[in-house]
Design a protein around this motif. Structure first.
Motif, PDB file in Angstrom:
ATOM      1  N   LEU A 116      12.148  12.049  55.709  1.00 53.39           N
ATOM      2  CA  LEU A 116      12.198  10.744  55.055  1.00 53.39           C
ATOM      3  C   LEU A 116      10.836  10.047  55.009  1.00 53.39           C
ATOM      4  O   LEU A 116      10.522   9.407  54.002  1.00 53.39           O
ATOM      5  CB  LEU A 116      13.247   9.860  55.734  1.00 53.39           C
ATOM      6  N   PRO A 117       9.997  10.162  56.045  1.00 49.40           N
ATOM      7  CA  PRO A 117       8.683   9.509  55.927  1.00 49.40           C
ATOM      8  C   PRO A 117       7.895   9.995  54.709  1.00 49.40           C
ATOM      9  O   PRO A 117       7.298   9.182  53.995  1.00 49.40           O
ATOM     10  CB  PRO A 117       7.972   9.876  57.232  1.00 49.40           C
ATOM     11  N   THR A 118       7.918  11.300  54.449  1.00 44.40           N
ATOM     12  CA  THR A 118       7.213  11.794  53.268  1.00 44.40           C
ATOM     13  C   THR A 118       7.867  11.280  51.998  1.00 44.40           C
ATOM     14  O   THR A 118       7.187  10.836  51.072  1.00 44.40           O
ATOM     15  CB  THR A 118       7.191  13.337  53.262  1.00 44.40           C
ATOM     16  N   PHE A 119       9.178  11.320  51.976  1.00 44.97           N
ATOM     17  CA  PHE A 119       9.898  10.784  50.817  1.00 44.97           C
ATOM     18  C   PHE A 119       9.478   9.339  50.557  1.00 44.97           C
ATOM     19  O   PHE A 119       9.136   8.951  49.445  1.00 44.97           O
ATOM     20  CB  PHE A 119      11.413  10.853  51.068  1.00 44.97           C
ATOM     21  N   TRP A 120       9.506   8.538  51.617  1.00 42.35           N
ATOM     22  CA  TRP A 120       9.202   7.096  51.512  1.00 42.35           C
ATOM     23  C   TRP A 120       7.763   6.890  51.065  1.00 42.35           C
ATOM     24  O   TRP A 120       7.471   6.055  50.205  1.00 42.35           O
ATOM     25  CB  TRP A 120       9.461   6.465  52.885  1.00 42.35           C
ATOM     26  N   TYR A 121       6.869   7.669  51.675  1.00 44.15           N
ATOM     27  CA  TYR A 121       5.457   7.541  51.315  1.00 44.15           C
ATOM     28  C   TYR A 121       5.259   7.867  49.833  1.00 44.15           C
ATOM     29  O   TYR A 121       4.594   7.141  49.104  1.00 44.15           O
ATOM     30  CB  TYR A 121       4.587   8.466  52.189  1.00 44.15           C
ATOM     31  N   GLN A 122       5.867   8.962  49.391  1.00 43.81           N
ATOM     32  CA  GLN A 122       5.690   9.381  48.000  1.00 43.81           C
ATOM     33  C   GLN A 122       6.283   8.374  47.032  1.00 43.81           C
ATOM     34  O   GLN A 122       5.707   8.105  45.986  1.00 43.81           O
ATOM     35  CB  GLN A 122       6.339  10.750  47.779  1.00 43.81           C
ATOM     36  N   MET A 123       7.426   7.835  47.362  1.00 47.83           N
ATOM     37  CA  MET A 123       8.041   6.848  46.474  1.00 47.83           C
ATOM     38  C   MET A 123       7.160   5.594  46.386  1.00 47.83           C
ATOM     39  O   MET A 123       6.973   5.023  45.314  1.00 47.83           O
ATOM     40  CB  MET A 123       9.446   6.481  46.988  1.00 47.83           C
ATOM     41  N   ASN A 124       6.588   5.185  47.496  1.00 49.17           N
ATOM     42  CA  ASN A 124       5.766   3.979  47.495  1.00 49.17           C
ATOM     43  C   ASN A 124       4.399   4.196  46.875  1.00 49.17           C
ATOM     44  O   ASN A 124       3.948   3.369  46.082  1.00 49.17           O
ATOM     45  CB  ASN A 124       5.589   3.465  48.926  1.00 49.17           C
ATOM     46  N   PHE A 125       3.756   5.289  47.277  1.00 53.40           N
ATOM     47  CA  PHE A 125       2.334   5.428  46.941  1.00 53.40           C
ATOM     48  C   PHE A 125       2.047   6.568  45.971  1.00 53.40           C
ATOM     49  O   PHE A 125       0.914   6.709  45.520  1.00 53.40           O
ATOM     50  CB  PHE A 125       1.509   5.577  48.227  1.00 53.40           C
ATOM     51  N   GLY A 126       3.056   7.348  45.641  1.00 55.27           N
ATOM     52  CA  GLY A 126       2.899   8.389  44.651  1.00 55.27           C
ATOM     53  C   GLY A 126       1.914   9.464  45.073  1.00 55.27           C
ATOM     54  O   GLY A 126       1.514   9.549  46.227  1.00 55.27           O
ATOM     55  N   ASP A 127       1.568  10.283  44.118  1.00 56.70           N
ATOM     56  CA  ASP A 127       0.614  11.350  44.361  1.00 56.70           C
ATOM     57  C   ASP A 127       0.002  11.693  43.011  1.00 56.70           C
ATOM     58  O   ASP A 127       0.600  12.406  42.220  1.00 56.70           O
ATOM     59  CB  ASP A 127       1.340  12.557  44.976  1.00 56.70           C
ATOM     60  N   GLU A 128      -1.161  11.133  42.766  1.00 54.44           N
ATOM     61  CA  GLU A 128      -1.808  11.298  41.462  1.00 54.44           C
ATOM     62  C   GLU A 128      -1.982  12.759  41.086  1.00 54.44           C
ATOM     63  O   GLU A 128      -1.758  13.136  39.943  1.00 54.44           O
ATOM     64  CB  GLU A 128      -3.191  10.642  41.497  1.00 54.44           C
ATOM     65  N   ASP A 129      -2.375  13.558  42.062  1.00 58.81           N
ATOM     66  CA  ASP A 129      -2.642  14.974  41.768  1.00 58.81           C
ATOM     67  C   ASP A 129      -1.401  15.690  41.265  1.00 58.81           C
ATOM     68  O   ASP A 129      -1.504  16.699  40.582  1.00 58.81           O
ATOM     69  CB  ASP A 129      -3.124  15.710  43.031  1.00 58.81           C
ATOM     70  N   ARG A 130      -0.240  15.195  41.663  1.00 61.01           N
ATOM     71  CA  ARG A 130       0.996  15.881  41.280  1.00 61.01           C
ATOM     72  C   ARG A 130       1.803  15.088  40.266  1.00 61.01           C
ATOM     73  O   ARG A 130       2.952  15.407  40.005  1.00 61.01           O
ATOM     74  CB  ARG A 130       1.844  16.124  42.536  1.00 61.01           C
ATOM     75  N   ASN A 131       1.189  14.032  39.703  1.00 58.92           N
ATOM     76  CA  ASN A 131       1.872  13.225  38.684  1.00 58.92           C
ATOM     77  C   ASN A 131       3.104  12.502  39.165  1.00 58.92           C
ATOM     78  O   ASN A 131       4.017  12.250  38.393  1.00 58.92           O
ATOM     79  CB  ASN A 131       2.277  14.089  37.485  1.00 58.92           C
ATOM     80  N   MET A 132       3.144  12.193  40.428  1.00 59.80           N
ATOM     81  CA  MET A 132       4.233  11.343  40.913  1.00 59.80           C
ATOM     82  C   MET A 132       3.673   9.935  41.011  1.00 59.80           C
ATOM     83  O   MET A 132       2.665   9.688  41.645  1.00 59.80           O
ATOM     84  CB  MET A 132       4.731  11.859  42.272  1.00 59.80           C
ATOM     85  N   GLU A 133       4.380   9.005  40.347  1.00 59.75           N
ATOM     86  CA  GLU A 133       3.929   7.628  40.236  1.00 59.75           C
ATOM     87  C   GLU A 133       4.096   6.869  41.558  1.00 59.75           C
ATOM     88  O   GLU A 133       4.980   7.197  42.344  1.00 59.75           O
ATOM     89  CB  GLU A 133       4.828   6.959  39.182  1.00 59.75           C
ATOM     90  N   ALA A 134       3.308   5.824  41.751  1.00 63.21           N
ATOM     91  CA  ALA A 134       3.498   4.919  42.887  1.00 63.21           C
ATOM     92  C   ALA A 134       4.429   3.788  42.457  1.00 63.21           C
ATOM     93  O   ALA A 134       4.232   3.185  41.409  1.00 63.21           O
ATOM     94  CB  ALA A 134       2.155   4.343  43.317  1.00 63.21           C
ATOM     95  N   TYR A 135       5.420   3.517  43.285  1.00 63.25           N
ATOM     96  CA  TYR A 135       6.403   2.488  42.904  1.00 63.25           C
ATOM     97  C   TYR A 135       6.277   1.196  43.711  1.00 63.25           C
ATOM     98  O   TYR A 135       7.074   0.282  43.529  1.00 63.25           O
ATOM     99  CB  TYR A 135       7.821   3.053  43.034  1.00 63.25           C
ATOM    100  N   ILE A 136       5.275   1.126  44.564  1.00 63.93           N
ATOM    101  CA  ILE A 136       5.212  -0.043  45.452  1.00 63.93           C
ATOM    102  C   ILE A 136       5.115  -1.357  44.679  1.00 63.93           C
ATOM    103  O   ILE A 136       5.630  -2.377  45.125  1.00 63.93           O
ATOM    104  CB  ILE A 136       4.087   0.092  46.509  1.00 63.93           C
ATOM    105  N   ASP A 137       4.481  -1.321  43.512  1.00 62.56           N
ATOM    106  CA  ASP A 137       4.368  -2.547  42.728  1.00 62.56           C
ATOM    107  C   ASP A 137       5.445  -2.655  41.647  1.00 62.56           C
ATOM    108  O   ASP A 137       5.441  -3.603  40.870  1.00 62.56           O
ATOM    109  CB  ASP A 137       2.981  -2.627  42.084  1.00 62.56           C
TER     110      ASP A 137
END
Ligand code: HEC
Length: 155
Positions: A116-137
Motif C-alpha cells: 500500500l505505501p507504494t500504491f499511495w505514493y504512486q497515486m499521490n506523486f505519480g511517476d513521470e518516467d512511466r506515465n503515471m500522473e500525480a493526483y495530489i493536486d
C-alpha cells in the motif's frame, strides 16, 4: 518498479528521520519549552516534513489499522472515483495495466493489498518516467483514502 519502491522507502525513511529528530528536540533539555509547545502545523513555514513525507506519514499514522487495512473509508465512493479517474487506463477491474512483469504480474488490486505505501505514493506523486500522473493536486486526500480502500478489493 524498482524506482517507485525505492522512492517509497526513501519517503518513509525520511519521515522516520524527521520524526526521530522531532522527538529528540522535544526532550526537555533540547529546547526551551515554548518551542516544544508551538509545533508548526503541517505545511506551515517551519514544518520540516516535505510534502511527500507528510503524505506518507498521513497514510501510516492516520489511515491504517494494525493489519494494514484502510480505516474509515467509503468504499462505494471509492469505486465511483476509481471508475472516473483510474479505469480509463487501469481498466474496470484494475488489471489492464500490468506492473512489474519480471517478478510475476501485479495489478492495482494486489499492489494496494500487498504494498500500500507504494500504491499511495504512486497515486499521490505519480511517476513521470512511466506515465503515471500525480493526483495530489487533483483528488482530495479523503477521496484518495476511498480509492485506496476500493483498490484493495480488486482482484
Ligand atoms: C492516463 C493513464 C492512467 C491513469 C488515468 C491512471 N494511471 Fe496509474 N499508471 C499508469 C501507468 C502507465 C502506470 C505505469 C505502469 C507500468 O509501470 O508499466 C501506472 C502506475 C500506477 C501505479 C504503480 C504501481 C506500481 O507497481 O508501482 C499505481 C499504484 C497506480 N498507477 C494507481 C492509479 C490510480 C489509483 C489511479 C486513479 C486515481 C491511476 N493510477 C490512474 C497510467 C494511469
Amino acid at each position: 518498479m524498482r524506482i517507485s519502491s525505492s522512492k517509497t522507502i526513501i519517503a518513509l525513511t525520511l519521515y522516520g528521520l524527521a520524526l526521530g529528530a522531532s522527538i529528540c528536540t522535544a526532550g526537555p533539555s533540547a529546547a526551551p519549552s515554548k518551542d516544544v509547545q508551538e509545533k508548526p502545523a503541517p505545511g506551515s513555514p517551519g514544518d520540516t516534513l516535505t510534502r511527500e513525507d507528510a503524505r506518507m506519514a498521513y497514510l501510516v499514522y492516520k489511515l491504517l489499522d494494525k493489519d494494514g487495512k484502510i480505516i474509515g473509508a467509503d468504499i462505494k465512493r471509492g469505486a465511483k472515483l476509481f471508475y472516473q479517474n483510474c479505469r480509463p487506463c487501469h481498466g474496470e477491474d484494475g488489471r489492464r495495466i500490468i506492473f512489474n512483469q519480471g517478478r510475476g504480474p501485479e495489478f492495482i488490486g494486489n499492489k494496494a493489498r500487498d504494498d500500500l505505501p507504494t500504491f499511495w505514493y504512486q497515486m499521490n506523486f505519480g511517476d513521470e518516467d512511466r506515465n503515471m500522473e500525480a493526483y495530489i493536486d487533483e483528488i482530495a486526500v479523503d477521496e484518495m483514502r476511498d480509492i485506496a480502500a476500493y483498490a484493495q478489493t480488486l482482484p
